[in-house]
Design an enzyme around this catalytic site. Structure first.
Site, PDB file in Angstrom:
ATOM      1  N   GLY A 250      12.815   1.502   7.380  1.00  0.00           N
ATOM      2  CA  GLY A 250      12.557   0.141   6.917  1.00  0.00           C
ATOM      3  C   GLY A 250      11.098  -0.158   6.649  1.00  0.00           C
ATOM      4  O   GLY A 250      10.765  -1.219   6.114  1.00  0.00           O
ATOM      5  N   ASP A 251      10.210   0.771   7.005  1.00  0.00           N
ATOM      6  CA  ASP A 251       8.780   0.562   6.779  1.00  0.00           C
ATOM      7  C   ASP A 251       8.474   0.701   5.290  1.00  0.00           C
ATOM      8  O   ASP A 251       8.786   1.723   4.673  1.00  0.00           O
ATOM      9  CB  ASP A 251       7.977   1.591   7.580  1.00  0.00           C
ATOM     10  CG  ASP A 251       6.478   1.382   7.459  1.00  0.00           C
ATOM     11  OD1 ASP A 251       5.943   0.580   8.234  1.00  0.00           O
ATOM     12  OD2 ASP A 251       5.867   2.016   6.579  1.00  0.00           O
ATOM     13  N   THR A 252       7.867  -0.313   4.698  1.00  0.00           N
ATOM     14  CA  THR A 252       7.629  -0.294   3.257  1.00  0.00           C
ATOM     15  C   THR A 252       6.650   0.801   2.847  1.00  0.00           C
ATOM     16  O   THR A 252       6.793   1.403   1.777  1.00  0.00           O
ATOM     17  CB  THR A 252       7.106  -1.657   2.776  1.00  0.00           C
ATOM     18  OG1 THR A 252       5.931  -2.010   3.532  1.00  0.00           O
ATOM     19  CG2 THR A 252       8.163  -2.732   2.960  1.00  0.00           C
ATOM     20  N   LEU A 254       6.221   3.732   4.384  1.00  0.00           N
ATOM     21  CA  LEU A 254       6.952   5.001   4.446  1.00  0.00           C
ATOM     22  C   LEU A 254       7.866   5.141   3.228  1.00  0.00           C
ATOM     23  O   LEU A 254       7.926   6.208   2.605  1.00  0.00           O
ATOM     24  CB  LEU A 254       7.773   5.066   5.730  1.00  0.00           C
ATOM     25  CG  LEU A 254       8.637   6.317   5.900  1.00  0.00           C
ATOM     26  CD1 LEU A 254       7.773   7.564   6.010  1.00  0.00           C
ATOM     27  CD2 LEU A 254       9.554   6.181   7.113  1.00  0.00           C
ATOM     28  N   TRP A 292       1.932   8.061   5.871  1.00  0.00           N
ATOM     29  CA  TRP A 292       1.112   6.842   5.869  1.00  0.00           C
ATOM     30  C   TRP A 292      -0.303   7.155   5.400  1.00  0.00           C
ATOM     31  O   TRP A 292      -0.895   6.375   4.643  1.00  0.00           O
ATOM     32  CB  TRP A 292       1.066   6.228   7.264  1.00  0.00           C
ATOM     33  CG  TRP A 292       2.262   5.417   7.639  1.00  0.00           C
ATOM     34  CD1 TRP A 292       3.161   4.842   6.782  1.00  0.00           C
ATOM     35  CD2 TRP A 292       2.688   5.073   8.960  1.00  0.00           C
ATOM     36  NE1 TRP A 292       4.124   4.162   7.488  1.00  0.00           N
ATOM     37  CE2 TRP A 292       3.852   4.284   8.836  1.00  0.00           C
ATOM     38  CE3 TRP A 292       2.196   5.352  10.229  1.00  0.00           C
ATOM     39  CZ2 TRP A 292       4.537   3.770   9.933  1.00  0.00           C
ATOM     40  CZ3 TRP A 292       2.858   4.845  11.325  1.00  0.00           C
ATOM     41  CH2 TRP A 292       4.027   4.067  11.178  1.00  0.00           C
TER      42      TRP A 292
END
Length: 296
Positions: A250-252, A254, A292
Site C-alpha cells: 500500500g506504500d505509494t 514502493l 525507496w
C-alpha cells in the site's frame, strides 16, 4: 570497539557506506530528531533516565561516536548506533541475490553499503506511521515537527535545541482537539493518543512484540492497535524490530518503484508485488529499502 573518554570507535561491516546512509537520512524532509552537519549526524538520545547528544562521523573502517553533551553512557550510545545503522547484519547474501537478477544488479553498485536505517523506539515508530498515513512526506514531516516541538523535551547545545520524541505519558494526557489545532485529522489524533495510552497502561511494548514466535503473530498483534493495518505493521517490524521479511503493502513510493522496474503504466496489484519480491525471500525488507532509495 575502542573507547577514549567521550569518544568511541565503532567497527563497521565490510559492506557499509556512511555516505549512502546519510543520504537516506537527509532527503530534504527536515527531520526534527537528528541534525545533519556536513558528513556527520547529531542525534539526541534518551536511554532510560540518561540523555545526551552524540555526533556520528565516518573514519576509514569505523564510525566515530562522540558524546558532545549530557551524561549518556557511551556503551549504550554505541549499542543504539549499532541498531540504528543495522551494523551487525551481513549483507553479502542480499547482494548475491541482487547480482543474480539483471533488473536489480545495478543496485549493489549504485547503493553499495546502504543500511536499513531503523527507528529503535517502537512508540516513536508507531506514531510516525500514523502521522504519515495517506499524506505526502513533506506534510508528514511538518506534522511530526509540530508534535515534537510542542510536546517533546529537548537538550540545548551551542544555542540549538535538539529534540527527543514525546514520551507516551505526555501524549496520553492530550485531548484530540489539541492535536486537531496542529492540523492532525481527528482520526489520527485519536490513534496517536490511543497508542500512547496503551503504552502507559503497559498493554503494549516492544518486549511483548519481540516475545511473539512468528512474523505473522507480530503482525496480528500490531493490528489489534486501532489505526494499524498491513502497511503500518510491516513498516514498524522492519524499522523498529529489524525483521527482514517485511513488505510495505500500500506504500505509494514502493508501488511507484515497482511499477517503474516492471514497466507498468499503473499501480501494481498486491499479487504482482508479492511475485516481484519472491526471489528475495528473507531479504524483503532490504529490497523495500533499496526501492525507496531508487525514488530519491
Amino acid at each position: 570497539m575502542e573507547f577514549h573518554h567521550d569518544t568511541a570507535q565503532l567497527n563497521t561491516p565490510h559492506i557499509f557506506n556512511f555516505a549512502e546512509c546519510l543520504h537516506f537520512l537527509d532527503r530534504g524532509y527536515d527531520d526534527c530528531l537528528y541534525t545533519i552537519e556536513g558528513k556527520a549526524v547529531l542525534k539526541p538520545l534518551r536511554i532510560g533516565k540518561e540523555q545526551g547528544l552524540i555526533k556520528i562521523s565516518p573514519r576509514s573502517d569505523t564510525l566515530k561516536v562522540e558524546r558532545i553533551a549530557g551524561e549518556l553512557n557511551l556503551t549504550k550510545a554505541t549499542q543504539y548506533v549499532t541498531e540504528w545503522f543495522d551494523l551487525k547484519r551481513e549483507l553479502q547474501p542480499f547482494y548475491q541475490l541482487l547480482d543474480q537478477h539483471e533488473q536489480f544488479s545495478w543496485m549493489s553498485t549504485r547503493y553499495h553499503g546502504l543500511r536499513l536505517m531503523g527507528i529503535p523506539d517502537l512508540f516513536e515508530a508507531l506514531c510516525w506511521c500514523v502521522i504519515g498515513q495517506q499524506i505526502n512526506l513533506t506534510f508528514a514531516y511538518k506534522l511530526k515537527r509540530r508534535l515534537v516541538e510542542n510536546y517533546g523535551s529537548f537538550l540545548k547545545h551551542d544555542s540549538t535545541k535538539h529534540y527527543f520524541f514525546p514520551e507516551p505519558e505526555v501524549l496520553a494526557a492530550l485531548s484530540v482537539e489539541s492535536l486537531r489545532d496542529m492540523q492532525f485529522s481527528r482520526r489520527k489524533a485519536e490513534y496517536i493518543i490511543g497508542i500512547a495510552r496503551q503504552f502507559v497502561r503497559g498493554d503494549f511494548s516492544k518486549q511483548q512484540l519481540q516475545n511473539q514466535e512468528t512474523y505473522q503473530q507480530m503482525v496480528t498483534q500490531l493490528k489489534t492497535i486501532r489505526g494499524v493495518g498491513d502497511w503500518t505493521a510491516n513498516y514498524v517490524l522492519m524499522k523498529s524490530l529489524q525483521k527482514m521479511n517485511c513488505i510495505t503493502y500500500g506504500d505509494t513510493g514502493l508501488q511507484s518503484a515497482v511499477s517503474s522496474i516492471m514497466n507498468l503504466d499503473r499501480k501494481p496489484t498486491r499479487s504482482e508485488i508479492e511475485n516481484f519480491f519472491k526471489p528475495f525471500r528473507g531479504w524483503e525488507s532490504y529490497l523495500n529499502i533499496y526501492l525507496w532509495r531508487k525514488l530519491s
